[in-house]
Design a protein around this motif. Structure first.
Motif, PDB file in Angstrom:
ATOM      1  N   TRP A   1      34.627  32.440  45.570  1.00  0.00           N
ATOM      2  CA  TRP A   1      35.679  32.944  44.678  1.00  0.00           C
ATOM      3  C   TRP A   1      35.168  33.068  43.244  1.00  0.00           C
ATOM      4  N   SER A   2      34.491  32.037  42.747  1.00  0.00           N
ATOM      5  CA  SER A   2      33.987  32.072  41.369  1.00  0.00           C
ATOM      6  C   SER A   2      32.915  33.144  41.203  1.00  0.00           C
ATOM      7  N   ASP A   3      32.092  33.347  42.241  1.00  0.00           N
ATOM      8  CA  ASP A   3      31.094  34.410  42.175  1.00  0.00           C
ATOM      9  C   ASP A   3      31.760  35.779  42.118  1.00  0.00           C
ATOM     10  N   LEU A   4      32.804  35.950  42.919  1.00  0.00           N
ATOM     11  CA  LEU A   4      33.534  37.210  42.937  1.00  0.00           C
ATOM     12  C   LEU A   4      34.190  37.472  41.583  1.00  0.00           C
ATOM     13  N   ALA A   5      34.714  36.414  40.963  1.00  0.00           N
ATOM     14  CA  ALA A   5      35.388  36.564  39.676  1.00  0.00           C
ATOM     15  C   ALA A   5      34.440  36.995  38.565  1.00  0.00           C
TER      16      ALA A   5
ATOM     17  N   TYR B   1      40.571  40.566  35.185  1.00  0.00           N
ATOM     18  CA  TYR B   1      41.374  39.337  35.066  1.00  0.00           C
ATOM     19  C   TYR B   1      41.056  38.453  36.263  1.00  0.00           C
ATOM     20  N   SER B   2      40.970  37.157  36.013  1.00  0.00           N
ATOM     21  CA  SER B   2      40.800  36.205  37.114  1.00  0.00           C
ATOM     22  C   SER B   2      41.332  34.847  36.710  1.00  0.00           C
ATOM     23  N   ASP B   3      41.834  34.112  37.686  1.00  0.00           N
ATOM     24  CA  ASP B   3      42.184  32.703  37.527  1.00  0.00           C
ATOM     25  C   ASP B   3      41.968  32.046  38.886  1.00  0.00           C
ATOM     26  N   ASP B   4      42.475  30.852  39.050  1.00  0.00           N
ATOM     27  CA  ASP B   4      42.224  30.130  40.304  1.00  0.00           C
ATOM     28  C   ASP B   4      42.849  30.805  41.522  1.00  0.00           C
ATOM     29  N   LEU B   5      43.860  31.662  41.291  1.00  0.00           N
ATOM     30  CA  LEU B   5      44.569  32.293  42.403  1.00  0.00           C
ATOM     31  C   LEU B   5      44.389  33.806  42.468  1.00  0.00           C
TER      32      LEU B   5
ATOM     33  N   THR C   1      49.102  44.461  33.993  1.00  0.00           N
ATOM     34  CA  THR C   1      49.115  43.435  35.041  1.00  0.00           C
ATOM     35  C   THR C   1      48.518  42.134  34.521  1.00  0.00           C
ATOM     36  N   ALA C   2      47.408  42.237  33.826  1.00  0.00           N
ATOM     37  CA  ALA C   2      46.767  41.039  33.275  1.00  0.00           C
ATOM     38  C   ALA C   2      47.696  40.318  32.310  1.00  0.00           C
ATOM     39  N   ALA C   3      48.464  41.078  31.529  1.00  0.00           N
ATOM     40  CA  ALA C   3      49.401  40.461  30.578  1.00  0.00           C
ATOM     41  C   ALA C   3      50.476  39.671  31.316  1.00  0.00           C
TER      42      ALA C   3
END
Length: 300
Positions: free
Chosen positions: A4-8, A15-19, A230-232
């Motif tokens: 997941w972190s590599d993809l982010a 935009y990325s977060d834990d979900l 969307t990010a906002a």
């Protein structure tokens, strides 16, 4: 998802977060890359564009041959997304106008063991004169054997009553779906820890809903403007008014009669006595208001 972190960290992630991870780009190019990262979806939930030309509806997509070209695009993206399917128990929910009905139905019937038509009834439809106003939208639900189904009173039937999106919650998008409706669909068709994917993110309602439901989600959107909006919303979920059913028109929202209004248990709306008595309205439980009111009285 271990990567997941590599993809982010992908250069097209805006935009990325834990979900949540949101890409700005073309799904036809990004889906093969997601496959290389080992991405697998449990639910494909999307609202594809159709009949859109450059400069129309804010999308920077040009279909030279109109609807025919859009059908080709949708078919190509949906089939590519199959590479990301986790397996037989996964599901897909695809919104579509009648122009895309055949494409979407063919895709689901060929790749999923069961298909159902769902209808969203807008409790606050916009009038359209001098023609029939659009008070409903449709999607198809395809599922495999062993699929997740979390029972909810919102989904006893295939008719879903929710208010449409208005104002800033639309993010400038012409076909934005209510975040609450999308959240209910996600909760019904996934379990915690599962992944939702949307190759046509648009207003971001799928990602916004998945985050509110506590599910991981990945979205792809071609238009930078919609990526920014969307990010906002994802950074500040409290801004999303479409996570609520609340709306208070001054008239009966069925016949626009200003007299004889009666409080009914439907999104804090009012309807006139005649509309209630004639059973025109579907309540929050998917029942006609007359039935819902009777059940409420019995429960007291």
């Amino acid at each position: 998802m271990s990567r997941w972190s590599d993809l982010a960290s992908h250069p097209q992630v805006v935009y990325s977060d834990d979900l949540t991870i949101l890409f700005n780009g073309d799904s036809r190019l990004l889906i093969p890359e997601l496959a290389e990262f080992g991405v697998k979806f449990d639910l494909l939930l999307t609202d594809p564009p159709y009949g859109v030309e450059k400069g129309n509806s804010g999308r920077d997509i040009e279909f030279e041959d109109g609807y025919d070209a859009s059908r080709v695009l949708i078919r190509e993206v949906l089939n590519a997304a199959l590479k990301l399917r986790r397996g037989e128990p996964s599901s897909a929910i695809v919104w579509m106008g009648f122009i895309l009905f055949g494409v979407v139905a063919e895709f689901l019937e060929h790749n999923f063991s069961s298909t159902r038509l769902l209808t969203w009834v807008k409790t606050n439809p916009m009038p359209m004169y001098p023609s029939f106003g659009s008070a409903v939208e449709m999607c198809l639900f395809g599922s495999g054997k062993g699929r997740v189904w979390n029972y909810s009173r919102d989904f006893q039937w295939n008719v879903l009553a929710f208010p449409s999106v208005s104002g800033p919650d639309r993010a400038g998008h012409p076909t934005a779906k209510p975040t609450l409706l999308m959240k209910k669909l996600i909760l019904a068709a996934t379990n915690p820890g599962q992944v939702v994917i949307d190759p046509f993110s648009g207003s971001g309602s799928t990602l916004r809903a998945a985050k509110a439901a506590g599910r991981r989600s990945i979205g792809i959107e071609l238009d930078p403007k919609f990526c920014d909006s969307t990010a906002a919303f994802l950074r500040d979920p409290e801004k999303d008014g479409s996570l609520s059913r609340v709306s208070k028109p001054k008239r009966c929202f069925v016949c626009e009669n200003q007299t004889g209004l009666r409080d009914v248990v439907l999104s804090e709306r009012e309807a006139c006595a005649r509309s209630v008595e004639e059973g025109w309205l579907l309540g929050d439980e998917g029942l006609p208001i007359t039935t819902q009111l009777a059940n409420a009285v019995r429960a007291r």
